[in-house]
Design a protein around this motif. Structure first.
Motif, PDB file in Angstrom:
ATOM      1  N   LEU A  51       0.818  -1.206   0.000  1.00 15.76           N
ATOM      2  CA  LEU A  51       0.000   0.000   0.000  1.00 15.76           C
ATOM      3  C   LEU A  51       0.855   1.260   0.000  1.00 15.76           C
ATOM      4  CD1 LEU A  51      -2.285  -1.139   2.965  1.00 15.76           C
ATOM      5  CD2 LEU A  51      -2.901  -1.266   0.541  1.00 15.76           C
ATOM      6  N   PRO A  53      -0.018   5.809   0.262  1.00 15.48           N
ATOM      7  CA  PRO A  53      -1.094   6.798   0.385  1.00 15.48           C
ATOM      8  C   PRO A  53      -1.480   7.375  -0.972  1.00 15.48           C
ATOM      9  CG  PRO A  53       0.666   7.230   1.961  1.00 15.48           C
ATOM     10  CD  PRO A  53       1.201   6.242   0.974  1.00 15.48           C
ATOM     11  N   SER A  54      -2.749   7.550  -1.199  1.00 10.74           N
ATOM     12  CA  SER A  54      -3.211   8.129  -2.468  1.00 10.74           C
ATOM     13  C   SER A  54      -2.824   9.594  -2.589  1.00 10.74           C
ATOM     14  CB  SER A  54      -4.731   7.979  -2.588  1.00 10.74           C
ATOM     15  OG  SER A  54      -5.382   8.647  -1.512  1.00 10.74           O
ATOM     16  N   THR A  55      -2.590  10.248  -1.440  1.00  9.81           N
ATOM     17  CA  THR A  55      -2.264  11.684  -1.437  1.00  9.81           C
ATOM     18  C   THR A  55      -0.787  11.947  -1.157  1.00  9.81           C
ATOM     19  OG1 THR A  55      -2.869  11.811   0.907  1.00  9.81           O
ATOM     20  CG2 THR A  55      -4.584  12.351  -0.718  1.00  9.81           C
ATOM     21  N   ASP A  58       0.752  14.906  -2.667  1.00 13.24           N
ATOM     22  CA  ASP A  58       0.065  16.158  -2.337  1.00 13.24           C
ATOM     23  C   ASP A  58       0.518  16.696  -0.982  1.00 13.24           C
ATOM     24  OD1 ASP A  58      -1.537  16.165  -4.694  1.00 13.24           O
ATOM     25  OD2 ASP A  58      -2.878  14.691  -3.762  1.00 13.24           O
ATOM     26  N   GLN A 113      -4.678   9.777   5.672  1.00 12.57           N
ATOM     27  CA  GLN A 113      -4.135   9.181   4.456  1.00 12.57           C
ATOM     28  C   GLN A 113      -4.924   7.923   4.094  1.00 12.57           C
ATOM     29  OE1 GLN A 113       0.028   8.204   5.044  1.00 12.57           O
ATOM     30  NE2 GLN A 113      -0.326   7.276   7.028  1.00 12.57           N
ATOM     31  N   SER A 114      -5.543   7.959   2.932  1.00 14.35           N
ATOM     32  CA  SER A 114      -6.219   6.780   2.427  1.00 14.35           C
ATOM     33  C   SER A 114      -5.226   6.014   1.562  1.00 14.35           C
ATOM     34  CB  SER A 114      -7.454   7.169   1.620  1.00 14.35           C
ATOM     35  OG  SER A 114      -7.099   8.010   0.531  1.00 14.35           O
ATOM     36  N   PHE A 115      -5.259   4.703   1.679  1.00 18.80           N
ATOM     37  CA  PHE A 115      -4.258   3.875   1.009  1.00 18.80           C
ATOM     38  C   PHE A 115      -4.803   3.264  -0.275  1.00 18.80           C
ATOM     39  CE2 PHE A 115      -2.864   3.953   5.408  1.00 18.80           C
ATOM     40  CZ  PHE A 115      -1.492   4.140   5.283  1.00 18.80           C
ATOM     41  N   ILE A 116      -3.896   3.073  -1.220  1.00 19.52           N
ATOM     42  CA  ILE A 116      -4.224   2.368  -2.449  1.00 19.52           C
ATOM     43  C   ILE A 116      -3.262   1.190  -2.606  1.00 19.52           C
ATOM     44  CG2 ILE A 116      -5.238   4.337  -3.653  1.00 19.52           C
ATOM     45  CD1 ILE A 116      -2.546   4.740  -5.077  1.00 19.52           C
ATOM     46  N   GLU A 117      -3.751   0.123  -3.184  1.00 26.66           N
ATOM     47  CA  GLU A 117      -2.899  -1.032  -3.466  1.00 26.66           C
ATOM     48  C   GLU A 117      -2.001  -0.718  -4.665  1.00 26.66           C
ATOM     49  OE1 GLU A 117      -2.590  -3.962  -1.997  1.00 26.66           O
ATOM     50  OE2 GLU A 117      -4.341  -4.092  -0.657  1.00 26.66           O
ATOM     51  N   VAL A 118      -0.744  -1.102  -4.552  1.00 31.48           N
ATOM     52  CA  VAL A 118       0.195  -0.913  -5.653  1.00 31.48           C
ATOM     53  C   VAL A 118       0.985  -2.195  -5.854  1.00 31.48           C
ATOM     54  CG1 VAL A 118       0.414   1.578  -5.323  1.00 31.48           C
ATOM     55  CG2 VAL A 118       1.972   0.040  -4.112  1.00 31.48           C
TER      56      VAL A 118
END
Length: 211
Positions: A51, A53-55, A58, A113-118
């Motif tokens: 995972l 963070p999507s931001t 930013d 912080q929202s997480f995204i799978e990578v």
């Protein structure tokens, strides 16, 4: 009105950065003597989560989290606190916890912080590139970074073709965290002045009450 809105956005970003730094600090680390061996075991298990963070680009800082299944049924979890604006790998730690505990920890951080799978290759490339960027500024990665990065095992960072852009507005941007001592802040700012020169980097240093 526009100035007020911009100020609010900056304050929100600063608050998010600060929370991201302190989030996940219930470390429960393994002892340094056994760290390499435990990471070696974890690196052979299947990936359960990978995972970021999507931001991240930013707010500038956040945790990359890698979890692999251990023979015990627990998860070997590596946390890399990545500062893409300046410091590269600011902190890193490893814990062995259950899946429910990991889910709970991630939920606690959701407000900042929202997480995204990578893909693991992308996460590893991000970590290596961030460390290299900071090293070019005279700023070393956190202690134990190489040992804990070994959790990726044979994952090839070169399999990811993404090009990451570090710094903010074309320059390194240093913002101190809640645990940065005055001595550490001085060391960082001196390294940036030596590597980038006056005007070649930006900063925002918050002084804690009583200092």
């Amino acid at each position: 009105m526009a100035d007020a809105a911009q100020r609010q956005r900056k304050l929100a970003a600063k608050a998010a950065r600060r929370k991201a730094v302190v989030a996940g600090k219930k470390k429960l680390e393994v002892s340094s003597a056994s760290l390499v061996g435990r990471i070696r075991v974890a690196s052979k298990g299947p990936f359960v989560r990978c995972l970021m963070p999507s931001t991240l680009f930013d707010i500038g800082i956040g945790h990359v989290v890698v979890a692999r299944l251990l023979p015990s049924g627990l998860l070997g979890c590596a946390y890399f606190l990545v500062d893409v604006f300046c410091l590269g790998i600011k902190d890193v730690f490893y814990v062995e916890i259950g899946e429910n505990e990991l889910r709970s920890r991630l939920a606690e951080q959701f407000d900042v912080q929202s997480f995204i799978e990578v893909e693991p290759a992308r996460a590893r490339k991000l970590i290596r590139d961030a460390a290299a960027y900071a090293a070019g500024l005279g700023l070393p990665a956190a202690k134990d970074t190489p040992a804990i990065e070994a959790i990726f095992g044979d994952v090839d960072a070169g399999a990811c073709s993404d090009a990451f852009t570090f710094g903010k507005d074309g320059k390194p941007f240093f913002m101190n965290g809640p645990n940065d001592t005055p001595a550490r802040i001085r060391a960082i700012t001196q390294a940036l002045e030596e590597s980038c020169g006056t005007g070649g980097w930006d900063y925002l240093v918050e002084v804690a009450p009583g200092l």
